[in-house]
Write a protein that holds these residues in place. Structure first.
Motif, short mmCIF file in Angstrom:
data_model
loop_
_atom_site.label_atom_id
_atom_site.label_comp_id
_atom_site.label_asym_id
_atom_site.label_seq_id
_atom_site.Cartn_x
_atom_site.Cartn_y
_atom_site.Cartn_z
N UNK A 135 0.83 -1.21 0.00
CA UNK A 135 0.00 0.00 0.00
C UNK A 135 0.87 1.26 0.00
N UNK A 136 1.92 1.21 0.78
CA UNK A 136 2.84 2.35 0.82
C UNK A 136 3.51 2.55 -0.55
N UNK A 137 3.85 1.45 -1.20
CA UNK A 137 4.48 1.54 -2.53
C UNK A 137 3.51 2.14 -3.55
N UNK A 138 2.26 1.74 -3.49
CA UNK A 138 1.26 2.31 -4.40
C UNK A 138 1.11 3.81 -4.16
N UNK A 139 1.15 4.20 -2.92
CA UNK A 139 1.00 5.61 -2.56
C UNK A 139 2.19 6.44 -3.06
N UNK A 140 3.39 5.86 -2.95
CA UNK A 140 4.60 6.59 -3.33
C UNK A 140 4.96 6.46 -4.81
N UNK A 141 4.27 5.58 -5.53
CA UNK A 141 4.63 5.31 -6.93
C UNK A 141 4.35 6.52 -7.81
N UNK A 142 5.27 6.72 -8.74
CA UNK A 142 5.12 7.82 -9.70
C UNK A 142 4.63 7.29 -11.05
N UNK A 143 4.73 5.98 -11.22
CA UNK A 143 4.28 5.38 -12.47
C UNK A 143 4.21 3.88 -12.35
N UNK A 144 3.81 3.24 -13.44
CA UNK A 144 3.65 1.79 -13.46
C UNK A 144 4.98 1.09 -13.20
N UNK A 150 5.63 -1.86 -10.45
CA UNK A 150 6.12 -3.18 -10.83
C UNK A 150 7.45 -3.49 -10.15
N UNK A 151 8.36 -2.54 -10.15
CA UNK A 151 9.65 -2.75 -9.50
C UNK A 151 9.52 -2.99 -8.02
N UNK A 152 8.68 -2.19 -7.37
CA UNK A 152 8.48 -2.33 -5.93
C UNK A 152 7.81 -3.66 -5.60
N UNK A 159 7.92 -6.40 -7.31
CA UNK A 159 8.90 -7.46 -7.54
C UNK A 159 9.84 -7.58 -6.35
N UNK A 160 10.32 -6.47 -5.87
CA UNK A 160 11.23 -6.46 -4.70
C UNK A 160 10.52 -6.98 -3.46
N UNK A 161 9.29 -6.52 -3.24
CA UNK A 161 8.53 -6.95 -2.06
C UNK A 161 8.22 -8.45 -2.13
N UNK A 162 7.91 -8.94 -3.33
CA UNK A 162 7.64 -10.36 -3.49
C UNK A 162 8.87 -11.18 -3.16
N UNK A 163 10.02 -10.73 -3.61
CA UNK A 163 11.27 -11.43 -3.32
C UNK A 163 11.55 -11.44 -1.82
N UNK A 164 11.38 -10.30 -1.17
CA UNK A 164 11.58 -10.21 0.29
C UNK A 164 10.63 -11.15 1.02
N UNK A 165 9.36 -11.11 0.64
CA UNK A 165 8.36 -11.94 1.30
C UNK A 165 8.68 -13.41 1.10
N UNK A 166 9.07 -13.78 -0.10
CA UNK A 166 9.40 -15.17 -0.39
C UNK A 166 10.57 -15.64 0.48
N UNK A 167 11.60 -14.81 0.64
CA UNK A 167 12.73 -15.17 1.49
C UNK A 167 12.30 -15.35 2.94
#
Length: 117
Positions: free
Chosen positions: A53-62, A66-68, A70-78
């Motif tokens: 939610x924070x990433x969506x709020x801070x995002x300037x574009x698609x 997507x980058x955020x 991807x990073x969050x998914x990797x962190x969560x998976x670990x």
């Protein structure tokens, strides 16, 4: 003879009650540790959702989104894999505790039921 039987029966009952109490303690400890693992999982998902939610709020574009993600998914998976490893470790510990408990019970039963005791 009757006193010996009563003493042996009393000793056997005490041994059985001690074993049941010890098994209860093993089970309680195991459930406490496994419940903690589950609570940690819930916290991981809640934390991940908040970060998204924070990433969506801070995002300037698609691309940012997507980058955020991807990073969050990797962190969560670990973190999920780490939690899974810890859970397996807990289950191995429980198996060891139960095996030790069973071996101890067999030794006591053999000792209590032997004619020389």
């Amino acid at each position: 003879m009757q006193n010996e039987l009563i003493e042996q029966w009393t000793k056997l009952n005490k041994s059985a009650m001690d074993a049941i109490k010890e098994l209860g303690e093993i089970n309680t400890s195991a459930m406490t540790r496994l419940t903690q693992r589950q609570m940690d999982l819930v916290n991981l998902y809640m934390e991940g959702g908040a970060k998204q939610l924070e990433a969506f709020n801070d995002a300037k574009g698609v691309q940012d989104v997507v980058g955020t993600q991807s990073r969050l998914f990797t962190e969560l998976n670990e973190k999920l894999m780490d939690n899974a490893r810890q859970t397996v470790d807990e289950l191995v510990n429980v198996q060891t505790e139960l095996s030790t408990w069973a071996e101890k019970g067999m030794e006591q039963a053999t000792t209590n039921l032997s004619p020389s005791s």
